[in-house]
Design an enzyme around this catalytic site. Structure first.
Site, PDB file in Angstrom:
ATOM      1  N   HIS A 144       0.827  -1.209   0.000  1.00  0.00           N
ATOM      2  CA  HIS A 144       0.000   0.000   0.000  1.00  0.00           C
ATOM      3  C   HIS A 144       0.864   1.263   0.000  1.00  0.00           C
ATOM      4  O   HIS A 144       0.413   2.328  -0.438  1.00  0.00           O
ATOM      5  CB  HIS A 144      -0.930   0.004   1.209  1.00  0.00           C
ATOM      6  CG  HIS A 144      -1.899   1.146   1.218  1.00  0.00           C
ATOM      7  ND1 HIS A 144      -2.943   1.253   0.320  1.00  0.00           N
ATOM      8  CD2 HIS A 144      -1.973   2.257   2.007  1.00  0.00           C
ATOM      9  CE1 HIS A 144      -3.627   2.368   0.553  1.00  0.00           C
ATOM     10  NE2 HIS A 144      -3.055   2.988   1.566  1.00  0.00           N
TER      11      HIS A 144
ATOM     12  N   ARG B  32       1.280   3.459  -3.067  1.00  0.00           N
ATOM     13  CA  ARG B  32       0.303   4.539  -3.304  1.00  0.00           C
ATOM     14  C   ARG B  32       0.844   5.856  -2.740  1.00  0.00           C
ATOM     15  O   ARG B  32       0.761   6.897  -3.390  1.00  0.00           O
ATOM     16  CB  ARG B  32      -1.025   4.160  -2.659  1.00  0.00           C
ATOM     17  CG  ARG B  32      -2.139   5.208  -2.774  1.00  0.00           C
ATOM     18  CD  ARG B  32      -3.426   4.583  -2.252  1.00  0.00           C
ATOM     19  NE  ARG B  32      -4.497   5.545  -2.051  1.00  0.00           N
ATOM     20  CZ  ARG B  32      -5.338   5.942  -3.010  1.00  0.00           C
ATOM     21  NH1 ARG B  32      -5.196   5.487  -4.242  1.00  0.00           N
ATOM     22  NH2 ARG B  32      -6.319   6.799  -2.739  1.00  0.00           N
TER      23      ARG B  32
ATOM     24  N   HIS C  85      -9.768   9.951  -3.666  1.00  0.00           N
ATOM     25  CA  HIS C  85      -9.990  10.428  -2.308  1.00  0.00           C
ATOM     26  C   HIS C  85     -11.377  11.055  -2.204  1.00  0.00           C
ATOM     27  O   HIS C  85     -11.808  11.773  -3.101  1.00  0.00           O
ATOM     28  CB  HIS C  85      -8.940  11.466  -1.917  1.00  0.00           C
ATOM     29  CG  HIS C  85      -7.607  10.867  -1.588  1.00  0.00           C
ATOM     30  ND1 HIS C  85      -6.422  11.565  -1.670  1.00  0.00           N
ATOM     31  CD2 HIS C  85      -7.269   9.624  -1.163  1.00  0.00           C
ATOM     32  CE1 HIS C  85      -5.415  10.783  -1.313  1.00  0.00           C
ATOM     33  NE2 HIS C  85      -5.910   9.601  -1.003  1.00  0.00           N
TER      34      HIS C  85
END
Length: 309
Positions: free
Chosen positions: A243, A246, A277
């Site tokens: 992750h 990202r 987002h």
């Protein structure tokens, strides 16, 4: 008489109909309900909520406790309207201190080391899947669940557009990719079809069984791969995760914008949309997530203020 369990189930169902996924929230709330039933409690009280929130054998982290208590507090506010005897845990009980763990920012050399490590995986198709999946995460900043969730119909290799459906917060978006990325994805698609020509799965990325790569197991499965690269982190810091690609993508993008003299403030909403987002403030956090970015932002602000004086 409706039980607390029934109220909790109805509450979760109602919120999910409104678009909330509530995966972790729902698990924690039902864990609390299980606790009430084990202790014979028929009313939600502050004492019971505190006892459950702090009954974590593997963690004594007060921030973790406060987050558990927050789940109960949110539900209690709803439940009190239906069951007046319900107690709402006060805000100053286990006060919540927001803390976001600093991610590992992969350098280009570390990313190359990871991709090289994937080439050693066996069988060859597994190596190809991991190589292309990780490369896609690195160049798009997609969530791991989004990349694993791609169907073949979502990957438009002619126009260079990926369609991400029903991602976090139940949102969908399109992600444009560079021609070099579409070339790499086209090569993977040929490899996939060669090894699994008759698969029934619509997934773009397949595992060796010919089914969709499991995003839930990805973080666990990637640990040996990341360890094989020899990447180290300072003492007290969390080990690198997939992750974090990202985060690395986002920071690299912002650094490039600053280096080019771009209006970062104006471009941030575009980056927020690209990343999926729900709120631009989630993207603003990256400015403080990297010391180098923070220094550049401070310099830009100082220059701006100097021009006004």
């Amino acid at each position: 008489m409706t039980t607390i369990r029934q109220h909790a189930q109805e509450y979760l169902a109602m919120r999910r109909r409104l678009g909330f996924q509530l995966t972790t929230f729902g698990q924690k709330l039902m864990s609390f309900v299980d606790y009430l039933e084990r202790t014979g409690a028929t009313t939600l009280t502050t004492d019971a909520a505190l006892a459950w929130a702090t009954s974590t054998e593997r963690s004594t982290d007060q921030v973790h406790w406060s987050r558990r208590l927050m789940v109960v507090r949110i539900f209690a506010r709803h439940l009190q309207a239906l069951v007046p005897a319900t107690e709402i845990p006060p805000d100053d009980a286990l006060p919540h201190h927001y803390r976001r763990v600093t991610p590992h920012l992969f350098t280009p050399g570390e990313l190359q080391a990871i991709l090289t490590a994937t080439d050693a995986l066996r069988p060859a198709f597994r190596a190809g899947t991991w190589h292309h999946l990780i490369a896609l995460l690195a160049v798009t900043g997609m969530r791991t669940s989004e990349a694993c969730g791609l169907d073949r119909a979502d990957v438009d290799l002619d126009d260079g557009v990926l369609t991400i459906r029903n991602s976090k917060f139940d949102k969908s978006r399109q992600v444009a990719v560079h021609p070099s990325t579409t070339t790499a994805l086209r090569a993977y698609a040929a490899l996939r079809d060669e090894h699994h020509p008759r698969t029934r799965s619509e997934a773009f990325f397949l595992n060796t069984r010919g089914t969709r790569v499991d995003a839930h197991n990805l973080s666990h499965s990637s640990v040996p791969l990341l360890q094989a690269t020899g990447i180290t982190t300072p003492a007290g810091r969390r080990r690198p995760r997939l992750h974090d690609l990202r985060h690395s993508f986002t920071v690299a993008t912002l650094l490039t914008w600053y280096a080019d003299g771009a209006d970062v403030q104006a471009r941030l909403p575009l980056l927020s949309t690209y990343l999926g987002h729900a709120d631009p403030k989630s993207t603003y956090w990256y400015l403080s997530g990297s010391p180098e970015l923070l220094a550049l932002a401070a310099t830009r602000l100082e220059h701006s203020l100097g021009e006004r004086l």
